[in-house]
Write a protein that holds these residues in place. Structure first.
Motif, PDB file in Angstrom:
ATOM      1  N   ASN A  55       0.855  -1.175   0.000  1.00 39.89           N
ATOM      2  CA  ASN A  55       0.000   0.000   0.000  1.00 39.89           C
ATOM      3  C   ASN A  55       0.898   1.234   0.000  1.00 39.89           C
ATOM      4  O   ASN A  55       1.519   1.560   1.015  1.00 39.89           O
ATOM      5  N   VAL A  56       0.969   1.891  -1.161  1.00 47.58           N
ATOM      6  CA  VAL A  56       1.914   3.004  -1.321  1.00 47.58           C
ATOM      7  C   VAL A  56       1.518   4.183  -0.443  1.00 47.58           C
ATOM      8  O   VAL A  56       2.369   4.827   0.179  1.00 47.58           O
ATOM      9  N   GLU A  57       0.203   4.481  -0.375  1.00 48.90           N
ATOM     10  CA  GLU A  57      -0.250   5.651   0.400  1.00 48.90           C
ATOM     11  C   GLU A  57       0.056   5.479   1.886  1.00 48.90           C
ATOM     12  O   GLU A  57       0.513   6.395   2.545  1.00 48.90           O
ATOM     13  N   GLU A  58      -0.209   4.290   2.393  1.00 56.04           N
ATOM     14  CA  GLU A  58       0.022   4.065   3.832  1.00 56.04           C
ATOM     15  C   GLU A  58       1.441   3.582   4.117  1.00 56.04           C
ATOM     16  O   GLU A  58       1.826   3.425   5.282  1.00 56.04           O
ATOM     17  N   GLN A  59       2.203   3.331   3.058  1.00 57.53           N
ATOM     18  CA  GLN A  59       3.588   2.850   3.178  1.00 57.53           C
ATOM     19  C   GLN A  59       3.663   1.599   4.057  1.00 57.53           C
ATOM     20  O   GLN A  59       4.419   1.498   5.015  1.00 57.53           O
ATOM     21  N   THR A  60       2.807   0.597   3.688  1.00 55.38           N
ATOM     22  CA  THR A  60       2.825  -0.687   4.404  1.00 55.38           C
ATOM     23  C   THR A  60       2.953  -1.817   3.395  1.00 55.38           C
ATOM     24  O   THR A  60       2.536  -1.681   2.243  1.00 55.38           O
ATOM     25  N   GLN A  61       3.542  -2.895   3.841  1.00 58.54           N
ATOM     26  CA  GLN A  61       3.638  -4.098   3.012  1.00 58.54           C
ATOM     27  C   GLN A  61       3.134  -5.301   3.801  1.00 58.54           C
ATOM     28  O   GLN A  61       3.355  -5.401   5.005  1.00 58.54           O
ATOM     29  N   ARG A  62       2.448  -6.204   3.072  1.00 61.19           N
ATOM     30  CA  ARG A  62       2.172  -7.537   3.604  1.00 61.19           C
ATOM     31  C   ARG A  62       2.811  -8.524   2.629  1.00 61.19           C
ATOM     32  O   ARG A  62       3.099  -8.174   1.478  1.00 61.19           O
ATOM     33  N   HIS A  63       3.049  -9.744   3.079  1.00 63.34           N
ATOM     34  CA  HIS A  63       3.799 -10.692   2.253  1.00 63.34           C
ATOM     35  C   HIS A  63       3.166 -12.076   2.281  1.00 63.34           C
ATOM     36  O   HIS A  63       2.851 -12.594   3.353  1.00 63.34           O
ATOM     37  N   TYR A  64       2.991 -12.641   1.088  1.00 64.65           N
ATOM     38  CA  TYR A  64       2.594 -14.048   1.005  1.00 64.65           C
ATOM     39  C   TYR A  64       3.864 -14.874   0.840  1.00 64.65           C
ATOM     40  O   TYR A  64       4.635 -14.672  -0.114  1.00 64.65           O
ATOM     41  N   LEU A  65       4.101 -15.803   1.771  1.00 65.24           N
ATOM     42  CA  LEU A  65       5.371 -16.532   1.834  1.00 65.24           C
ATOM     43  C   LEU A  65       5.191 -18.033   1.636  1.00 65.24           C
ATOM     44  O   LEU A  65       5.971 -18.834   2.125  1.00 65.24           O
ATOM     45  N   GLY A  66       4.152 -18.431   0.886  1.00 68.78           N
ATOM     46  CA  GLY A  66       3.891 -19.861   0.717  1.00 68.78           C
ATOM     47  C   GLY A  66       4.827 -20.569  -0.236  1.00 68.78           C
ATOM     48  O   GLY A  66       4.972 -21.790  -0.189  1.00 68.78           O
ATOM     49  N   HIS A  67       5.508 -19.805  -1.119  1.00 67.56           N
ATOM     50  CA  HIS A  67       6.339 -20.456  -2.147  1.00 67.56           C
ATOM     51  C   HIS A  67       7.709 -20.849  -1.612  1.00 67.56           C
ATOM     52  O   HIS A  67       8.221 -20.236  -0.675  1.00 67.56           O
ATOM     53  N   THR A  68       8.291 -21.866  -2.234  1.00 61.10           N
ATOM     54  CA  THR A  68       9.607 -22.361  -1.800  1.00 61.10           C
ATOM     55  C   THR A  68      10.718 -21.932  -2.749  1.00 61.10           C
ATOM     56  O   THR A  68      11.879 -22.221  -2.508  1.00 61.10           O
TER      57      THR A  68
END
Length: 658
Positions: A98-111
């Motif tokens: 989210n560029v406006e709020e300067q936050t990141q979330r991450h999906y980490l399911g891949h190997t």
């Protein structure tokens, strides 16, 4: 042949047995059959027990920020979610930013490396496909379907079914997203259709050969049920999926028209016609339900069109891979007068997605993401490296760090603002880097054997030196800021006196004695001694001021070291996994508090140990997210964060220490 044993208890440890000699206070381990003798500090000798297992640290890592984007060789991998987050990937991580709020979330399911993605018509579910990885068990190519709100994995599809990487994905649109089409990047470029909701592994409906040549896109038609379009080298194909699950293919007919070498992208008009962009820079219109051309719009771009985006209002935006132009036309293919060129240093246009209002999101071929509009222009919101990444240097007093890659780009990042402070092309492939202890200077070791001194404030290169013609693997200032050690792939360490406020460097001498290339260096806290590791697992010690080897390593057992960058040392023996090859661990680093030790390895993992890790069996916490080899790790100035760099995945991951 089993290696000979010394006295004292022996710990069977994979292919490398570790043995401790009580009388001499030495620990012997074997790497690739080669014995490495390490000296225990005097205070440790009486109580050292080689069979003891060291506990993992109390601290943990949490992925806080991901720098980089994979645009150099991937397409259709940038979307705006209803949450206002941009969705894209780099390395093995899918980023929701989210560029406006300067936050990141991450999906980490891949190997391993993520190669493609698709959004479900409900705009909430995401499918991502990964490459055939280095780990034959974990790294098998497959598709993951997951929820972009909760980040929960819903289905893991095709484990064991794909030969090569999963390179293209699309959800069906006209039936509400019941099916997924996938392209397998193997010799036959197989196309498969999956009923992804059957169980937690989905069910394959059908599979057939797609093309002997490269396939770059596969898309379900938005209006016609069971209709799929694929394109790539010298072809475009129109597929029909019938009720029995069989796929029928019709090749697009170019007749005598100028057939392109590549059909590079496809899109759909609001009336259901198919649009294709190609290597000639033309847009071709294919009538709905046919495999014939109804119109050609020639020479829209100089060079290939890498992306076509049909906006909600019906107008069409195209992006040029070579000319870097973004152009808009109306639904009748008449130029709207809107066109703009993105800055040459960010590369060509790889993909375009519709943002909010008139905003467009643009992924570039040099791994950048830009946001903007025709009226206001485009600005980078994500920056990245484009080639293998090795150099990493923390700032001594600020929460900043420097990276350098084989793309000749040096970037300074701010870990608290999670952004690039500056970026500079030094015209040389960077291999290593370090800040001076006062933060005034940066030294960059290059692949050519050159090393550059840069003023940290003005970013001007104030001097350049050359030592040999091999890569400079490591550069390191002494703690007192008076000496610089330069470790080369030519097996030598060059020591320089620092003078004239970092503008003049005089060579004191050369430490020669290693029989392989220098991999790591540490300075003693009193700036008098050096410890070095080499490619053939030697540990040597040096009197830095006179460049002379200390031939009795036992004399160095109580030396206090300012850093723990040597992967082979008594205090880091526990980082070597069972049956380790000496090249498995690429880097290690100790926290300033001297309580944590982090490593970067060849299995895409970052590991966190308690320091010292002087037991051959030391337990750790392990973290994924990178793909290929992790090349470097470092703690930032206040020990609040750890930074890791991926080699070929070109990503920089920022971890919060909890």
């Amino acid at each position: 042949m089993r290696p000979p044993q010394s006295n004292g208890p022996v710990l069977k440890h994979g292919t490398r047995d570790a043995s401790y000699n009580d009388e001499e206070g030495t620990l012997k381990i074997y790497l690739r059959g080669r014995p490495v003798v390490l000296y225990a500090p005097t205070e440790v000798i009486p109580s050292y027990d080689v069979t003891k297992v060291a506990a993992p640290p109390q601290a943990r890592l949490k992925l806080e920020w991901v720098y980089g984007y994979r645009g150099r060789d991937c397409r259709s991998n940038l979307y705006l979610l209803p949450t206002g987050e941009m969705l894209y990937f780099v390395a093995g991580v899918v980023v929701l930013y989210n560029v406006e709020e300067q936050t990141q979330r991450h999906y980490l399911g891949h190997t391993d490396d993520v190669k493609c993605m698709a959004i479900h018509p409900n705009k909430m579910l995401v499918a991502t496909g990964q490459v055939a990885g280095h780990d034959s068990r974990e790294g098998r190519p497959h598709i993951r379907v997951w929820n972009s709100v909760s980040l929960a994995t819903i289905a893991v599809i095709g484990l064991g079914d794909f030969q090569g990487s999963v390179s293209c994905l699309s959800f069906s649109k006209s039936d509400g997203g019941n099916y997924i089409v996938a392209i397998d990047e193997s010799n036959d470029h197989n196309i498969s259709v999956w009923d992804w909701q059957k169980g937690d592994k989905g069910a394959k409906v059908t599979e057939t050969k797609c093309s002997v040549d490269t396939v770059v896109a596969a898309e379900f038609h938005p209006l016609d049920r069971g209709s799929i379009v694929t394109c790539g080298k010298a072809h475009i194909a129109f597929w029909s999926l019938d009720n029995t699950g069989a796929l029928y293919k019709r090749i697009g007919v170019f007749n005598n028209r100028d057939k392109p070498k590549y059909v590079t992208c496809v899109a759909f008009t609001q009336t259901g016609d198919v649009l294709s962009g190609d290597s000639n820079g033309s847009i071709i219109v294919w009538g709905r339900g046919t495999n014939t051309i109804t119109r050609i719009v020639p020479k829209v771009h100089e060079g290939p069109i890498f992306t076509l985006c049909v906006l909600k209002g019906g107008s069409i935006v195209s992006g040029g891979g070579k000319d870097g132009m973004i152009k808009q036309m109306d639904s009748e293919f008449q130029p709207s007068g809107y066109e703009i060129q993105i800055a040459p240093h960010v590369g060509g246009v790889r993909t375009i997605a519709e943002g909010r209002g008139t905003q467009l999101l643009v992924g570039s071929t040099r791994n950048c993401i830009l946001a903007g509009s025709f009226e206001l222009g485009f600005n980078p919101v994500v920056m990245g490296h484009t080639e293998e990444l090795w150099a990493l240097a923390p700032h001594p007093s600020l929460s900043q760090f420097l990276t350098g890659a084989w793309d000749s780009i040096i970037q300074l990042w701010d870990a608290t603002a999670c952004s690039v402070v500056w970026s500079k092309d030094i015209g040389e492939q960077a291999q290593s880097a370090t800040f001076s202890p006062d933060g005034q200077s940066v030294v960059i070791g290059c692949v050519s054997g050159k090393w550059l001194i840069m003023d940290a404030d003005s970013r001007e290169v104030v001097a350049a030196h050359t030592d040999g013609s091999e890569p400079i693997q490591v550069v390191s200032f002494s703690p007192n800021n008076e000496l610089l050690a330069v470790g080369s792939r030519d097996n030598n360490i060059y020591v320089y006196q620092v003078g004239d406020n970092h503008k003049r460097y005089n060579r004191i001498g050369r430490c020669s004695g290693h029989s392989s290339f220098i991999t790591h260096l540490d300075w003693s806290t009193d700036s008098q001694f050096l410890r070095s590791n080499s490619g053939d697992y030697e540990v040597l010690y040096w009197n830095a001021g006179v460049c002379r080897q200390i031939t009795q390593p036992s004399k160095m057992r109580d030396t206090e070291w300012a850093t723990q960058n040597c992967t082979l040392a008594f205090s880091s023996v526990g980082i070597w996994p069972e049956s380790a090859d000496g090249t498995d661990v690429n880097a290690c680093c100790v926290s300033h508090s001297k309580t944590l030790l982090a490593t970067a390895d060849d299995f895409a993992k970052v590991k966190l140990y308690a320091f010292p890790a002087s037991q051959p069996k030391s337990l750790c916490h392990t973290y994924g997210g990178h793909s290929s080899h992790v090349t470097n790790v470092t703690f930032l100035n206040d020990d609040a964060r750890l930074i890791s760099t991926g080699g070929k995945d070109t990503s920089v991951l920022q971890w919060k220490i909890l």
